[in-house]
Design an enzyme around this catalytic site. Structure first.
Site, PDB file in Angstrom:
ATOM      1  N   PRO A  16       0.846  -1.197   0.000  1.00  0.00           N
ATOM      2  CA  PRO A  16       0.000   0.000   0.000  1.00  0.00           C
ATOM      3  C   PRO A  16       0.880   1.245   0.000  1.00  0.00           C
ATOM      4  O   PRO A  16       1.713   1.414   0.884  1.00  0.00           O
ATOM      5  CB  PRO A  16      -0.793  -0.129   1.311  1.00  0.00           C
ATOM      6  CG  PRO A  16       0.085  -0.958   2.201  1.00  0.00           C
ATOM      7  CD  PRO A  16       0.828  -1.891   1.304  1.00  0.00           C
ATOM      8  N   GLN A  70      -6.239  -1.785   2.934  1.00  0.00           N
ATOM      9  CA  GLN A  70      -5.578  -1.485   4.202  1.00  0.00           C
ATOM     10  C   GLN A  70      -6.270  -0.318   4.888  1.00  0.00           C
ATOM     11  O   GLN A  70      -6.469   0.743   4.283  1.00  0.00           O
ATOM     12  CB  GLN A  70      -4.103  -1.136   4.008  1.00  0.00           C
ATOM     13  CG  GLN A  70      -3.384  -0.963   5.346  1.00  0.00           C
ATOM     14  CD  GLN A  70      -1.949  -0.520   5.219  1.00  0.00           C
ATOM     15  OE1 GLN A  70      -1.684   0.650   4.984  1.00  0.00           O
ATOM     16  NE2 GLN A  70      -1.010  -1.451   5.388  1.00  0.00           N
ATOM     17  N   CYS A 100       2.729   2.723   9.672  1.00  0.00           N
ATOM     18  CA  CYS A 100       2.912   4.076   9.152  1.00  0.00           C
ATOM     19  C   CYS A 100       3.542   4.975  10.212  1.00  0.00           C
ATOM     20  O   CYS A 100       3.037   5.081  11.337  1.00  0.00           O
ATOM     21  CB  CYS A 100       1.580   4.662   8.693  1.00  0.00           C
ATOM     22  SG  CYS A 100       1.738   6.322   7.988  1.00  0.00           S
ATOM     23  N   LYS A 139       0.232  -5.163   8.859  1.00  0.00           N
ATOM     24  CA  LYS A 139       1.567  -4.774   8.391  1.00  0.00           C
ATOM     25  C   LYS A 139       2.234  -3.978   9.499  1.00  0.00           C
ATOM     26  O   LYS A 139       1.662  -2.996   9.994  1.00  0.00           O
ATOM     27  CB  LYS A 139       1.483  -3.936   7.113  1.00  0.00           C
ATOM     28  CG  LYS A 139       2.838  -3.601   6.495  1.00  0.00           C
ATOM     29  CD  LYS A 139       2.676  -2.966   5.113  1.00  0.00           C
ATOM     30  CE  LYS A 139       4.020  -2.820   4.415  1.00  0.00           C
ATOM     31  NZ  LYS A 139       4.814  -1.706   4.973  1.00  0.00           N
ATOM     32  N   ASN A 200       9.209  -7.498   3.612  1.00  0.00           N
ATOM     33  CA  ASN A 200       9.115  -6.230   2.887  1.00  0.00           C
ATOM     34  C   ASN A 200      10.328  -5.384   3.241  1.00  0.00           C
ATOM     35  O   ASN A 200      10.758  -5.363   4.385  1.00  0.00           O
ATOM     36  CB  ASN A 200       7.820  -5.522   3.286  1.00  0.00           C
ATOM     37  CG  ASN A 200       7.673  -4.121   2.702  1.00  0.00           C
ATOM     38  OD1 ASN A 200       7.394  -3.170   3.407  1.00  0.00           O
ATOM     39  ND2 ASN A 200       7.859  -3.985   1.402  1.00  0.00           N
ATOM     40  N   GLY A 201      10.879  -4.699   2.227  1.00  0.00           N
ATOM     41  CA  GLY A 201      11.977  -3.787   2.496  1.00  0.00           C
ATOM     42  C   GLY A 201      13.238  -4.117   1.722  1.00  0.00           C
ATOM     43  O   GLY A 201      13.719  -5.263   1.734  1.00  0.00           O
ATOM     44  N   ASP A 202      13.759  -3.132   1.007  1.00  0.00           N
ATOM     45  CA  ASP A 202      15.014  -3.238   0.258  1.00  0.00           C
ATOM     46  C   ASP A 202      14.940  -4.244  -0.886  1.00  0.00           C
ATOM     47  O   ASP A 202      15.941  -4.871  -1.241  1.00  0.00           O
ATOM     48  CB  ASP A 202      16.181  -3.590   1.184  1.00  0.00           C
ATOM     49  CG  ASP A 202      16.603  -2.417   2.052  1.00  0.00           C
ATOM     50  OD1 ASP A 202      16.069  -1.310   1.846  1.00  0.00           O
ATOM     51  OD2 ASP A 202      17.452  -2.603   2.947  1.00  0.00           O
ATOM     52  N   GLY A 224       7.096  -2.480  -2.897  1.00  0.00           N
ATOM     53  CA  GLY A 224       6.518  -1.144  -2.941  1.00  0.00           C
ATOM     54  C   GLY A 224       7.253  -0.224  -3.893  1.00  0.00           C
ATOM     55  O   GLY A 224       6.936  -0.143  -5.081  1.00  0.00           O
ATOM     56  N   ARG A 225       8.268   0.453  -3.388  1.00  0.00           N
ATOM     57  CA  ARG A 225       8.929   1.500  -4.167  1.00  0.00           C
ATOM     58  C   ARG A 225       9.525   0.974  -5.469  1.00  0.00           C
ATOM     59  O   ARG A 225       9.563   1.688  -6.476  1.00  0.00           O
ATOM     60  CB  ARG A 225      10.002   2.180  -3.311  1.00  0.00           C
ATOM     61  CG  ARG A 225       9.428   3.071  -2.223  1.00  0.00           C
ATOM     62  CD  ARG A 225      10.517   3.683  -1.361  1.00  0.00           C
ATOM     63  NE  ARG A 225      11.182   2.683  -0.535  1.00  0.00           N
ATOM     64  CZ  ARG A 225      12.268   2.917   0.200  1.00  0.00           C
ATOM     65  NH1 ARG A 225      12.832   4.113   0.172  1.00  0.00           N
ATOM     66  NH2 ARG A 225      12.791   1.953   0.943  1.00  0.00           N
TER      67      ARG A 225
END
Length: 347
Positions: A16, A70, A100, A139, A200-202, A224-225
């Site tokens: 999200p 979400q 968040c 999350k 999630n991440g990197d 995500g990104r």
């Protein structure tokens, strides 16, 4: 991977992302082979109060399913009511944001603030779990320090409350998106829990997703990104996980994705809103491509859908070694049709 009764194949999830994972973008991700797409973060208060803008975030199409919505908030009864609205909208999964770190969200007691209020967090999860039948996920982040104790504690509590799966972004609240994600914490959480754990991440390219799953044992990856402007990453991850050759970036394919984004956005949002969106977002899809600077600068002057499509066509035609200069790009825009509903450059 299974989340409750929902099977994800491949085990990939679109994260999200506020202002990004709208309906048109989710459709592109699904068309690229993403296993599960997720809406932007949706305010539980906005849903309960009947906010038209908030309900607009729930707009969906059958082609994008399965879909997770979400929600965020801090009051158990209100979160449960919002979750029932999400379920009634046809969503396949309701996800609760515990990660968040935006100041406004944290000050309201929502997001990562819930990770330092375990009693409130537990009340929310138990209340929501009783309110809906569809799969429930959360999350989270590492928490408020680098030890990861908050994440491990919330994870065990979530499992006890009947949560069906958990996504961990192993950065602290203070880190936000800076520094390095601690993949070792994903592995530690996976060892603690029986429910599926999503990492999630990197993840910056498809190979990173495979490496994360191998290093941590996580059941799926959330991207995500890396997907912003390049939803084709999901097809690349699927190929890597299946042991097939990874399809490389293809210039003309990326052009077609850009064109598809414009036309789907126009169908969903109309002329004026789409023109505004394309001023910033069209440049996402050109990032890393040849001579993208001219595309980016010209996109900032788009005033109609026709101009956006003309700009894409011109960029494609000049996409070889000749490049695409700013003078040529601005010429395409200045030659665009004069419309009564054109936006001013300041828009």
């Amino acid at each position: 991977m299974k989340i409750g009764s929902l099977v994800l194949d491949p085990p990939t999830i679109l994260a999200p992302l506020a202002g990004i994972t709208n309906l048109p973008f989710r459709l592109l991700a699904r068309e690229a082979g993403c296993g599960l797409v997720t809406t932007e973060m949706v305010s539980a208060d906005g849903l309960v109060h009947g906010s038209a803008a908030t309900f607009d975030l729930l707009r969906s199409l059958p082609q994008e399913k399965p879909l997770a919505v979400q929600i965020f908030g801090a009051e158990p009864a209100r979160m449960a009511e919002a979750a029932t609205i999400v379920e009634a909208s046809g969503a396949d999964v309701v996800d609760i944001n515990f990660g968040c770190a935006v100041r406004k969200v944290v000050q309201s007691g929502a997001g990562v603030a819930l990770m330092r209020e375990p009693r409130r967090a537990e009340a929310i999860l138990r209340t929501v779990r009783k309110a809906v039948k569809i799969p429930l996920t959360i999350k989270i982040r590492s928490g408020w320090d680098r030890t990861g104790r908050d994440a491990l504690a919330i994870g065990e509590m979530a499992e006890a409350c009947g949560v069906d799966a958990l996504t961990l972004h192993p950065r602290t609240a203070a880190q936000k998106f800076s520094g390095q994600a601690d993949w070792a914490l994903i592995a530690a959480l996976k060892q603690r829990l029986r429910i599926p754990v999503v990492g999630n991440g990197d993840i910056r390219r498809a190979e990173d997703a495979v490496r994360m799953m191998a290093a941590t044992g996580c059941d799926a990856v959330m991207i995500g990104r890396c997907a912003i402007g390049y939803p084709q990453v999901f097809s690349e991850v699927a190929a890597c996980l299946a042991g097939r050759p990874r399809p490389g970036p293809d210039f003309n394919q990326r052009i077609e994705v850009m064109r598809r984004f414009v036309t789907v956005s126009a169908a969903c949002f109309g002329e004026v809103r789409t023109a505004r969106l394309m001023r910033a977002r069209l440049a996402w899809f050109g990032k890393g491509m040849r001579s993208s600077a001219g595309l980016r600068r010209a996109a900032g002057r788009i005033t109609s859908v026709a101009e956006a499509l003309a700009l894409i066509n011109a960029y494609q035609q000049a996409g070889g070694d000749a490049g695409f200069g700013i003078e040529q790009a601005l010429g395409v825009i200045s030659a665009g049709p004069c419309r009564r509903d054109r936006l001013s450059p300041a828009g």
